[in-house]
Design a protein around this motif. Structure first.
Motif, PDB file in Angstrom:
ATOM      1  N   ASP A  29      -2.309  10.509   4.198  1.00 33.06           N
ATOM      2  CA  ASP A  29      -3.246  10.080   3.146  1.00 33.06           C
ATOM      3  C   ASP A  29      -4.391  11.055   2.933  1.00 33.06           C
ATOM      4  OD1 ASP A  29      -1.926   7.855   2.257  1.00 33.06           O
ATOM      5  OD2 ASP A  29      -3.048   6.422   3.467  1.00 33.06           O
ATOM      6  N   LYS A  59       0.847  -1.182   0.000  1.00 32.07           N
ATOM      7  CA  LYS A  59       0.000   0.000   0.000  1.00 32.07           C
ATOM      8  C   LYS A  59       0.883   1.232   0.000  1.00 32.07           C
ATOM      9  CE  LYS A  59      -3.404   0.298   2.827  1.00 32.07           C
ATOM     10  NZ  LYS A  59      -4.143   0.337   4.107  1.00 32.07           N
ATOM     11  N   VAL A  84       1.368   4.956   1.277  1.00 37.33           N
ATOM     12  CA  VAL A  84       0.967   5.915   2.304  1.00 37.33           C
ATOM     13  C   VAL A  84       1.601   7.251   1.946  1.00 37.33           C
ATOM     14  CG1 VAL A  84       1.074   6.540   4.746  1.00 37.33           C
ATOM     15  CG2 VAL A  84       0.805   4.138   4.078  1.00 37.33           C
ATOM     16  N   ASN A  85       0.779   8.257   1.762  1.00 36.49           N
ATOM     17  CA  ASN A  85       1.269   9.583   1.396  1.00 36.49           C
ATOM     18  C   ASN A  85       1.256  10.506   2.605  1.00 36.49           C
ATOM     19  OD1 ASN A  85       1.610   9.462  -1.648  1.00 36.49           O
ATOM     20  ND2 ASN A  85      -0.505   8.750  -1.458  1.00 36.49           N
TER      21      ASN A  85
END
Length: 236
Positions: free
Chosen positions: A195, A6, A8-9
């Motif tokens: 996110d 995944k 994740v920002n």
């Protein structure tokens, strides 16, 4: 990146004269390293903030005197002790020697670094800037200092950095980003957006970020993160 990973920002809003931003950056680095075996790809973007709009851009002020005038002797002594103690735990030798000035020029170079070299180049530049300012007492408004930091971090040559600083490139974008942060209610930094959904405020410990990353890695569903306790920060 594998199919199971995944992304994740993280968007980190901060000002380069904020010691809790320096501390928070190192804590985040530790956390990201600690979870490198999790199925996560963690992307980090640093955006500018202006803690003290009244600070001059062309005049360097003695840092210690400025803090004493702003906070008073007792409050500043307590603040300095908190910062230096927490910094020493991370191997940082934070000092209040040197000068303080407006940070727009350094923020412009940080944004340029993100544009030309992504997260890696921006973080290399920010690490160089933070060390120069907090540990070596360098003037972040000085073209020569910033040009040397740009070259040392691999962003561009000293000559290219000087020419960049003599223009208005990235200036309007930086100012707009600062205004946007204020419009969204950011009044203190570091302010980290995860996110685009959750805010983590202040110079949190690595453990706080590790717990966040572990929770995000556990499920594909978007679940609310637990409230994060307050941490020290620099405010307007």
């Amino acid at each position: 990146m594998t199919a199971a990973q995944k992304v994740v920002n993280l968007v980190v809003i901060g000002d380069l004269i904020c010691p809790w931003c320096y501390i928070g950056e190192k804590e985040m680095e530790r956390a990201i390293d600690a979870v490198k075996d999790l199925p996560l790809t963690i992307k980090v973007e640093h955006r500018p903030y202006q803690l003290q709009p009244s600070l001059p851009e062309d005049q360097a002020i003695v840092k210690r005197e400025w803090y004493l005038n702003r906070f008073g002797k007792d409050k500043f002594a307590m603040f300095e002790q908190m910062v230096t103690t927490r910094g020493s735990q991370l191997g940082l030798n934070i000092s209040y020697d040197g000068t303080i000035t407006q940070t727009i020029r350094a923020h412009r170079l940080s944004l340029k670094a993100l544009k030309v070299g992504g997260q890696e180049r921006q973080e290399a530049f920010l690490n160089a800037v933070h060390k120069a300012y907090f540990e070596q007492g360098k003037n972040l408004g000085d073209f020569e200092v910033l040009s040397e930091l740009a070259e040392a971090s691999g962003l561009m040559s000293k000559e290219q950095a000087t020419k960049f600083l003599e223009t208005d490139e990235c200036r309007e974008e930086v100012i707009n980003m600062m205004a946007e942060a204020r419009k969204k209610g950011v009044t203190g930094v570091p302010f980290t957006i995860v996110d685009g959904r959750w805010a983590v405020i202040g110079g949190q410990t690595a453990d706080v970020y590790i717990q966040i990353f572990k929770k995000l890695a556990q499920t594909e569903k978007v679940t609310p993160l637990s409230p994060v306790p307050d941490a020290p920060m620099c405010s307007v």
